[in-house]
Design a protein around this motif. Structure first.
Motif, PDB file in Angstrom:
ATOM      1  N   ARG A  88      -0.949  -0.151  -5.789  1.00 34.31           N
ATOM      2  CA  ARG A  88      -2.257  -0.144  -4.939  1.00 34.31           C
ATOM      3  C   ARG A  88      -3.300  -1.562  -5.533  1.00 34.31           C
TER       4      ARG A  88
ATOM      5  N   ALA B  13      -5.676  -1.362   6.800  1.00 29.51           N
ATOM      6  CA  ALA B  13      -6.160  -0.616   5.485  1.00 29.51           C
ATOM      7  C   ALA B  13      -6.744   0.734   5.645  1.00 29.51           C
TER       8      ALA B  13
ATOM      9  N   MET C 132       0.732  -1.230   0.021  1.00 28.11           N
ATOM     10  CA  MET C 132      -0.006   0.124  -0.039  1.00 28.11           C
ATOM     11  C   MET C 132       0.945   1.291  -0.127  1.00 28.11           C
TER      12      MET C 132
ATOM     13  N   CYS D 231      -3.792   3.101   6.704  1.00 29.84           N
ATOM     14  CA  CYS D 231      -3.104   3.572   5.626  1.00 29.84           C
ATOM     15  C   CYS D 231      -3.720   4.597   4.653  1.00 29.84           C
TER      16      CYS D 231
ATOM     17  N   VAL E  18      -9.085   1.387  -1.573  1.00 28.51           N
ATOM     18  CA  VAL E  18      -7.705   0.802  -1.864  1.00 28.51           C
ATOM     19  C   VAL E  18      -7.071   1.000  -3.359  1.00 28.51           C
TER      20      VAL E  18
ATOM     21  N   ALA F 167      -1.975  -4.337  -3.749  1.00 26.61           N
ATOM     22  CA  ALA F 167      -2.273  -4.095  -2.246  1.00 26.61           C
ATOM     23  C   ALA F 167      -3.787  -4.751  -2.194  1.00 26.61           C
TER      24      ALA F 167
END
Length: 288
Positions: free
Chosen positions: A130, A176, A119, A179, A235, A133
């Protein structure tokens, strides 16, 4: 007759009179023909003198020899549990830690640092990183759906799974959200609401567990699914109408997070009151 004294085999008049009841009939427990009762052979448990019961099993074996009958709980016939079975059961329980459900939970735990690294790679805004991730996050969420189902269906529930599964769930979701907020893709207040609710409800469950267990509701399951979809969309480096869609999905996730959290608080209060009332009633009944 083997093992019977000659005098007993011949049958004295006193022995015959002792064995026979009125009208020449044998008394219960006596041997026909005036024979003296046989002594049980060593190695078995002797029959009870009152009822002829060996190890709680009515009746006796031929010639009065008692047998050690295994008990239902794996005992050795003398009321002692079989040590071998206890050791085997302990070995099975220890080996069951490495079942498929726990392996999926361990995989989810390993994916947390991998997800964070992907990430934040290359500044955290590279679409390729991404995407990787998102793949790690998706695998973690999918394993979350299967490990609990497998554990309950195939009796693979272990102490490790009970502890590690909720930790893995909170870890991947928390990683998540944090981040995304660090990268300024998601407001911090959204992260605070979701994580605050998750940690608060988990703590509350532990506080009221003495009174009972709060079951997972349908709203809670829908909340988890909506959160997973919303975070997954954030994400990914989405643009256009998909970026607008993910905003509304996240808004729905936040609403479900708050509503289901309040519902769990209500259930906890009711459960605690019922538990206190039952304990009070039990104490009054004991004192009466």
């Amino acid at each position: 007759m083997t093992g019977v004294p000659a005098s007993a085999a011949g049958g004295s008049s006193g022995a015959r009179r002792a064995a026979a009841g009125p009208a020449g009939r044998s008394r219960p427990g006596g041997n026909p023909g005036g024979e003296a009762p046989l002594t049980p052979v060593s190695g078995g448990t002797a029959d009870s003198a009152a009822g002829g019961v060996a190890d709680g099993i009515p009746g006796s074996t031929p010639h009065g020899v008692s047998r050690a009958v295994p008990s239902d709980d794996g005992g050795d016939g003398d009321g002692h549990p079989a040590r071998g079975k206890k050791i085997a059961a302990a070995a099975v329980n220890q080996a069951s830690v490495w079942n498929i459900a726990n392996l999926l939970t361990m995989l989810r735990l390993v994916l947390v640092p991998a997800f964070v690294a992907l990430m934040l790679a290359d500044g955290g805004h590279d679409p390729a990183w991404r995407s990787f991730a998102w793949a790690a996050f998706a695998v973690a969420m999918i394993t979350d759906l299967f490990d609990g189902h497998l554990a309950r269906t195939y009796d693979l529930v272990t102490d490790f799974g009970k502890i590690a599964d909720p930790i893995a769930d909170k870890a991947i979701m928390g990683a998540a959200l944090i981040c995304l907020s660090v990268l300024e893709d998601l407001p911090w207040w959204v992260t605070g609401v979701i994580l605050g609710r998750e940690l608060g409800i988990t703590l509350m469950r532990f506080l009221v567990i003495r009174y009972g267990v709060i079951p997972a509701s349908r709203g809670g399951k829908l909340k988890t699914l909506t959160q997973g979809v919303a975070v997954g969309m954030y994400v990914l480096a989405l643009t256009g109408w998909l970026a607008t869609l993910r905003f509304w999905v996240m808004a729905a996730a936040v609403v479900l997070t708050v509503v289901t959290g309040l519902d769990y608080v209500k259930q906890a209060i009711v459960l605690r009151r019922q538990g206190i009332a039952e304990r009070k009633a039990a104490l009054e009944e004991m004192e009466a």
